[in-house]
Design an enzyme around this catalytic site. Structure first.
Site, short mmCIF file in Angstrom:
data_model
loop_
_atom_site.label_atom_id
_atom_site.label_comp_id
_atom_site.label_asym_id
_atom_site.label_seq_id
_atom_site.Cartn_x
_atom_site.Cartn_y
_atom_site.Cartn_z
N PRO A 159 0.46 -1.02 0.60
CG PRO A 159 -0.09 -0.86 1.87
CD PRO A 159 0.77 -1.95 1.57
CG MET A 160 3.48 2.43 -2.34
SD MET A 160 4.89 2.82 -3.54
CE MET A 160 3.59 1.18 -4.90
CB ALA A 161 -0.14 7.53 0.95
CB CYS A 181 4.42 4.72 8.77
SG CYS A 181 3.35 6.38 8.18
CG HIS A 226 11.14 -1.76 4.46
ND1 HIS A 226 10.20 -1.18 4.62
CD2 HIS A 226 12.20 -1.35 3.59
CE1 HIS A 226 11.12 -0.09 3.37
NE2 HIS A 226 12.65 -0.52 3.09
N GLY A 286 11.66 -4.41 0.40
CA GLY A 286 12.77 -3.79 0.47
C GLY A 286 13.63 -3.91 -1.35
CG ASP A 287 16.98 -1.97 -1.36
OD1 ASP A 287 15.89 -1.03 -1.84
OD2 ASP A 287 18.01 -2.09 -1.23
#
Length: 379
Positions: free
Chosen positions: A18-20, A108, A180, A212-213
């Protein structure tokens, strides 16, 4: 290789983070279509919403809970610092919205979240973390909905929390934990620590998802091989590249596919994205929402500055069509962009903003801090 989350089986072990402002219904549909082209599936998570906002019926929060008709599996990430709000919000998602998966955000790194003891700061308070997870799991249990959590390594290198968080998650009945491989202090800078992800895999019995990455499908396969994760969570790597999910589906099916679309094919994807945004939000707002994606789609291509500027101000689908027609459809994909970071990176924070005295006690239930209504970011 399938991912099993309680009663929910995901045949391709790939999760859209999920990304705002990014993973709205339109973008989730776009990514889902890429996997569908391969006859595969994945888990596509809605933008993070706040538990208090949902419980109190906040208009902005409710507007974010929009799903495309193609989404047969509804997945939502929930943020909260108050166990009562999180529990009630989980029940609402399951009962009123037919959600099949609830993820809890404890990763977050945004200062306005951590200063309230939320996001990546919260796992430091082990008692509070346990209570929140317990409330959410019990609220979802009657509906057969699995609850997962996402976290980071810790607040900083001196205050790591991921192993304790994994144990607490397992004891609470959480179906999986996503890690993450960065601290809150790192935010999105530097390189993700996959060794910590591998350490968590060895530490718990529940599935661990790595984040991550992951910039290419090959990175996902390498993460699985090097860490033993049950699946991967993809965030910034798909910005302006929804076809990454096509590559991921192919890679987990044992095929070696790397999509290198021409600029003409990228333009068609841009048009589809804007069309879906307009369908869900109305054309004016949809085109405005699309503007932020232009630089990601065109990263590395030779499209001139004036054209890029005009695309970043697009206000209608007709205008978009006119501008996209100016792109050279035969221009090949810039191979130099493969495997490189996308989206925000920045520098590590000098210090993490926390509530006063937050680090003094890691076993407590946290401070009496009022939970936010508005969502902030992802993890």
């Amino acid at each position: 290789m399938a991912l099993q989350l309680g009663n929910l089986r995901v045949e391709t072990p790939v999760v859209l983070a999920p990304m705002a402002g990014i993973t709205n219904a339109a973008y989730r549909r776009l990514c889902l279509e890429q996997m569908g082209d391969q006859g595969a599936d994945g888990l596509f998570v809605c933008e993070m919403i706040t538990s208090r906002g949902l419980v109190e019926g906040d208009a902005m929060t409710m507007s974010m809970l929009t799903f495309d008709e193609a989404e047969t599996v509804r997945s939502v990430q929930l943020y909260g610092t108050d166990p009562a709000f999180v529990g009630k919000a989980t029940e609402i998602l399951c009962n009123d919205y037919g959600v099949a998966h609830v993820d809890l955000n404890f990763g977050c790194p945004v200062p306005k979240v951590t200063r309230k003891g939320g996001g990546g700061a919260l796992p430091w308070k082990r008692g509070l973390l346990a209570e929140i997870l317990d409330r959410a799991v019990k609220a979802a249990e009657p509906y057969g909905v699995p609850v997962t959590m996402k976290t980071r390594k810790g607040i900083d290198d001196d205050h790591l929390t991921f192993l304790d968080a994994g144990r607490i998650a397992q004891d609470s009945g959480v179906a999986a934990i996503a890690l993450h491989g960065r601290t809150v202090q790192q935010a999105y800078s530097g390189v993700a620590d996959w060794d910590s992800i591998a350490e968590l895999v060895q530490h718990v019995d529940i599935p661990v998802l790595g984040n991550g990455d992951i910039w290419e499908a090959a990175d996902a396969l390498r993460m699985v091989e090097e860490t033993g994760v049950a699946g991967v969570v993809v965030g910034r790597g798909c910005l302006g590249r929804p076809w990454l999910f096509r590559d991921l589906a192919a890679a987990f099916a044992g095929e070696t596919v790397a999509t290198l679309p021409s600029l003409g094919e990228v333009a068609a994807m841009m048009r589809r994205h804007a069309e879906l945004l307009s369908r869900h939000m109305g054309e004016e707002r949809g085109c405005k929402e699309f503007r932020k994606h232009v630089s990601w789609y065109l990263k590395g291509f030779r499209a001139g500055g004036p054209l890029r500027h005009s695309l970043a101000l697009v206000d209608s689908l007709a205008t978009l069509d006119t501008l996209l027609a100016e792109l050279d459809p035969a221009e090949p994909f810039p191979a130099a962009e493969l495997g490189t970071p996308r989206g925000r990176q920045g520098a590590p924070r000098k210090h993490v903003v926390l509530p006063e005295g937050w680090l003094d006690d890691s076993d407590g239930a946290g401070a009496a801090i009022e939970e936010d209504i508005a969502a902030a970011s992802g993890g």
